[in-house]
Design an enzyme around this catalytic site. Structure first.
Site, PDB file in Angstrom:
ATOM      1  N   LYS A  15       0.853  -1.191   0.000  1.00  0.00           N
ATOM      2  CA  LYS A  15       0.000   0.000   0.000  1.00  0.00           C
ATOM      3  C   LYS A  15       0.886   1.236   0.000  1.00  0.00           C
ATOM      4  O   LYS A  15       2.072   1.196   0.372  1.00  0.00           O
ATOM      5  CB  LYS A  15      -0.933   0.019   1.219  1.00  0.00           C
ATOM      6  CG  LYS A  15      -0.246   0.063   2.589  1.00  0.00           C
ATOM      7  CD  LYS A  15       0.241   1.424   3.043  1.00  0.00           C
ATOM      8  CE  LYS A  15       0.909   1.382   4.420  1.00  0.00           C
ATOM      9  NZ  LYS A  15       1.569   2.675   4.766  1.00  0.00           N
ATOM     10  N   GLY A 100      10.437  -2.086   6.752  1.00  0.00           N
ATOM     11  CA  GLY A 100      10.753  -0.712   7.102  1.00  0.00           C
ATOM     12  C   GLY A 100      10.616   0.261   5.966  1.00  0.00           C
ATOM     13  O   GLY A 100      11.238   1.325   5.968  1.00  0.00           O
ATOM     14  N   GLY A 101       9.769  -0.075   4.980  1.00  0.00           N
ATOM     15  CA  GLY A 101       9.634   0.772   3.805  1.00  0.00           C
ATOM     16  C   GLY A 101       8.368   1.597   3.757  1.00  0.00           C
ATOM     17  O   GLY A 101       8.162   2.352   2.809  1.00  0.00           O
ATOM     18  N   GLY A 104       3.592  -1.327   4.227  1.00  0.00           N
ATOM     19  CA  GLY A 104       2.638  -2.188   4.921  1.00  0.00           C
ATOM     20  C   GLY A 104       2.819  -3.669   4.728  1.00  0.00           C
ATOM     21  O   GLY A 104       1.851  -4.430   4.853  1.00  0.00           O
ATOM     22  N   GLY A 105       4.019  -4.118   4.440  1.00  0.00           N
ATOM     23  CA  GLY A 105       4.233  -5.522   4.116  1.00  0.00           C
ATOM     24  C   GLY A 105       3.777  -6.490   5.193  1.00  0.00           C
ATOM     25  O   GLY A 105       3.027  -7.429   4.926  1.00  0.00           O
ATOM     26  N   GLY A 106       4.216  -6.279   6.430  1.00  0.00           N
ATOM     27  CA  GLY A 106       3.847  -7.191   7.505  1.00  0.00           C
ATOM     28  C   GLY A 106       2.356  -7.196   7.773  1.00  0.00           C
ATOM     29  O   GLY A 106       1.744  -8.257   7.974  1.00  0.00           O
ATOM     30  N   SER A 107       1.749  -6.013   7.755  1.00  0.00           N
ATOM     31  CA  SER A 107       0.307  -5.916   7.989  1.00  0.00           C
ATOM     32  C   SER A 107      -0.472  -6.578   6.862  1.00  0.00           C
ATOM     33  O   SER A 107      -1.474  -7.266   7.093  1.00  0.00           O
ATOM     34  CB  SER A 107      -0.107  -4.449   8.108  1.00  0.00           C
ATOM     35  OG  SER A 107       0.446  -3.854   9.257  1.00  0.00           O
ATOM     36  N   SER A 108      -0.022  -6.385   5.628  1.00  0.00           N
ATOM     37  CA  SER A 108      -0.697  -7.000   4.490  1.00  0.00           C
ATOM     38  C   SER A 108      -0.588  -8.520   4.550  1.00  0.00           C
ATOM     39  O   SER A 108      -1.562  -9.239   4.298  1.00  0.00           O
ATOM     40  CB  SER A 108      -0.106  -6.474   3.179  1.00  0.00           C
ATOM     41  OG  SER A 108      -0.835  -6.940   2.073  1.00  0.00           O
ATOM     42  N   ASP A 140      -2.882  -0.989  10.891  1.00  0.00           N
ATOM     43  CA  ASP A 140      -2.878  -1.012   9.422  1.00  0.00           C
ATOM     44  C   ASP A 140      -3.639  -2.193   8.838  1.00  0.00           C
ATOM     45  O   ASP A 140      -3.945  -2.202   7.643  1.00  0.00           O
ATOM     46  CB  ASP A 140      -1.436  -1.064   8.893  1.00  0.00           C
ATOM     47  CG  ASP A 140      -0.852   0.321   8.665  1.00  0.00           C
ATOM     48  OD1 ASP A 140      -1.552   1.312   8.924  1.00  0.00           O
ATOM     49  OD2 ASP A 140       0.312   0.403   8.241  1.00  0.00           O
TER      50      ASP A 140
END
Length: 286
Positions: A15, A100-101, A104-108, A140
């Protein structure tokens, strides 16, 4: 074929935050936000092999993160506990979104886990129930479960679907990780933005208030933003470190991508207002 639409994998799209304002702070320390989320047709992939053992297994391991700390494992376990489900699952996670970018990688990943296992374990939780479960894991998660581009308020859980333009984006990451907690705890952070309305989204009077803090502490992120702004208005996503810029044509974005420095990471993706996860769920139900 779009990888997000292929095979047995389930997509976990990245996102971007089209803007990010902080309007206050609750007594529990959580920040009150206004932001707009849009998905990208780019992200991680997960596959799920269910079984009757009750065990939850996740592979491959992520460097510096134990299985029990991984948000994907925690999401599966939370769903299992909340529904008293006796089934188990082997989960394989293919990462493309850099940690850390601000994408939203972990949340997705965790949201995809909840949506996919609700279907695969035949739990029949409603979307509202999944949203509540997701919020208990992170602010998120709800937007990824909702699966629609959204105007968000509160701590990020009050969502109103929106339909912004869907341009091509060039996303550039300087190869460093920015910790969200560090930025939100900074004394430099602006926390008194005047509340705006959805109508103001396209007015040009929006910003990402986290940029000033991140640019000050992480000059590499500012360097990316300044460089990318040569071609199109650039903005940092979330608390960074990724910076994105819109282009009307894919070819234009790819021409700039070809000039990205070797120590940066870049990709071109389409902004989409409907998450690929919803398409995958519909496919699974057919």
């Amino acid at each position: 074929m779009n990888l997000f639409e292929a095979g047995a994998n389930w997509p976990a799209p990245a996102k971007i935050n089209l803007f990010l304002h902080i309007t206050g702070r609750r007594s529990d320390g959580y920040h009150l936000l206004q932001t707009a989320f849009q998905f990208l047709d780019y992200g991680d992939q997960l596959s799920f092999q269910t079984h009757a053992s009750g065990e939850i297994n996740l592979s491959p391991p992520l460097a510096g993160v134990t299985t029990e700390e991984n948000l994907v494992w925690r999401a599966a376990r939370r769903l299992q506990q909340a529904t008293k489900c006796s089934k188990g699952v082997d989960i394989t996670l293919e990462k493309k979104i850099l940690a850390g970018g601000g994408l939203g990688g972990g949340s997705s990943d965790a949201a995809t886990t909840l949506v996919a296992l609700n279907h695969l374990w035949q739990l029949q939780l409603s979307q509202t129930e999944l949203l509540e479960l997701g919020l208990s894991l992170g602010a998120d998660l709800p937007v990824f479960i909702l699966g629609e581009a959204a105007w968000a308020e509160g701590v990020g859980e009050k969502l109103t679907p929106i339909s912004p333009d869907e341009p091509w984006y060039l996303v550039v990451h300087p190869g460093i990780s920015v910790a969200t907690a560090e930025i939100f705890s900074s004394q430099e952070l602006t926390r008194d933005c005047q509340a705006i309305t959805i109508r103001a989204l396209n007015s040009g009077n929006t910003s990402n208030v986290c940029e000033a803090v991140v640019f000050n502490h992480y000059p590499a992120v500012k360097e990316v933003a300044d460089w990318l702004s040569q071609w199109s208005p650039a903005r940092m996503s979330g608390t960074g470190a990724s910076v994105f810029a819109p282009f009307s044509e894919r070819g234009e974005a790819e021409e700039v991508l070809a000039q990205v420095r070797s120590n940066w990471h870049g990709f071109v993706a389409r902004g989409v207002n409907r998450s690929p996860l919803l398409r995958r769920l519909e496919q699974a139900r057919d």
